[in-house]
Write a protein that holds these residues in place. Sequence first.
Motif, PDB file in Angstrom:
ATOM      1  N   VAL A  12       0.837  -1.203   0.000  1.00  0.00           N
ATOM      2  CA  VAL A  12       0.000   0.000   0.000  1.00  0.00           C
ATOM      3  C   VAL A  12       0.873   1.256   0.000  1.00  0.00           C
ATOM      4  O   VAL A  12       0.551   2.270  -0.621  1.00  0.00           O
ATOM      5  N   LEU A  19      -5.955   2.776  -1.102  1.00  0.00           N
ATOM      6  CA  LEU A  19      -6.542   1.843  -0.143  1.00  0.00           C
ATOM      7  C   LEU A  19      -8.038   2.079  -0.010  1.00  0.00           C
ATOM      8  O   LEU A  19      -8.832   1.126  -0.015  1.00  0.00           O
ATOM      9  N   THR A  40       2.964  -1.991   3.840  1.00  0.00           N
ATOM     10  CA  THR A  40       1.883  -1.051   4.082  1.00  0.00           C
ATOM     11  C   THR A  40       2.492   0.332   4.293  1.00  0.00           C
ATOM     12  O   THR A  40       1.915   1.355   3.902  1.00  0.00           O
ATOM     13  N   THR A  49      -3.084   5.364   7.052  1.00  0.00           N
ATOM     14  CA  THR A  49      -3.224   4.069   6.385  1.00  0.00           C
ATOM     15  C   THR A  49      -3.313   2.938   7.405  1.00  0.00           C
ATOM     16  O   THR A  49      -4.174   2.055   7.298  1.00  0.00           O
ATOM     17  N   VAL A 176      -1.258  -2.284  -4.074  1.00  0.00           N
ATOM     18  CA  VAL A 176      -2.388  -1.366  -3.951  1.00  0.00           C
ATOM     19  C   VAL A 176      -1.955   0.059  -4.251  1.00  0.00           C
ATOM     20  O   VAL A 176      -2.595   0.769  -5.038  1.00  0.00           O
ATOM     21  N   GLY A 177      -0.862   0.495  -3.638  1.00  0.00           N
ATOM     22  CA  GLY A 177      -0.524   1.905  -3.648  1.00  0.00           C
ATOM     23  C   GLY A 177       0.448   2.386  -4.692  1.00  0.00           C
ATOM     24  O   GLY A 177       0.391   3.539  -5.116  1.00  0.00           O
TER      25      GLY A 177
END
Length: 252
Positions: A12, A19, A40, A49, A176-177
Amino acid sequence: MASVNVLALYDVHGNIDALDAVLADPRAARPDVVVAGGDTVPGPFAGETLARLEALRAPLHWVRGNGEREVAEAIGAPAAAPDDWAARTAAITAAELGAERARALGELALTVQLDGVLFCHASPRRDDEMLTRLSPPERWEQALAGVPAELIVAGHTHQQDDRLVGGVRFVNAGSVGLPYEGDGAARWLWIADGEPELRQTTYDAAGAGARILEAGWPDKRSVNAALIDPVEAIVITRIFEEMAFARGLRSQ
């Protein structure tokens, strides 16, 4: 764990907009378990986050990525060199989170096993091993040798993948990020009854990237390549494979 739906969120990197886009995707709704698969953090909105993940209703399992380890190692470390982006971004996130929380990230598990599925960040043996779409079969075989699982889920390269290595299925959930897929869309993984399905969520990635840079995040190159002006996926794959090859030479 029979009939369990698992939402796997990897890499992420503090991109809260990405997210939120994934969590708002109806296909990611009502998981029984969530796995945060490493990296993350570090990232520009690290605290927000982590809080968003911790607020999820489903049980949350954490895997340590190289990012979490580097954030922990940044506590009390000398100032990073200007061109050491990993150390610089880790130090920024460590300062945001504080020493206690940063150190706790470094103590997360290298692997998590749920219902026969092994979740790791890069490989089961290291949090920074580079296994790319172009890696030779022998590197894959060495990295996965002796692993007691039929399905391994990982990330780290920021590129989705799904392959068989011997009798083991290896699935890279993607990022994801900061996805290096050429289009900016957030990548993630859904596992239903033990069967993985790679998914992606389109959102305003360029806008998210601009907000990240406006917040003062220093790693402009990665943000541009993933979100604002996405680089073709194969270009990034080749760069990562060259890095992996060079690391292999140094270890001989």
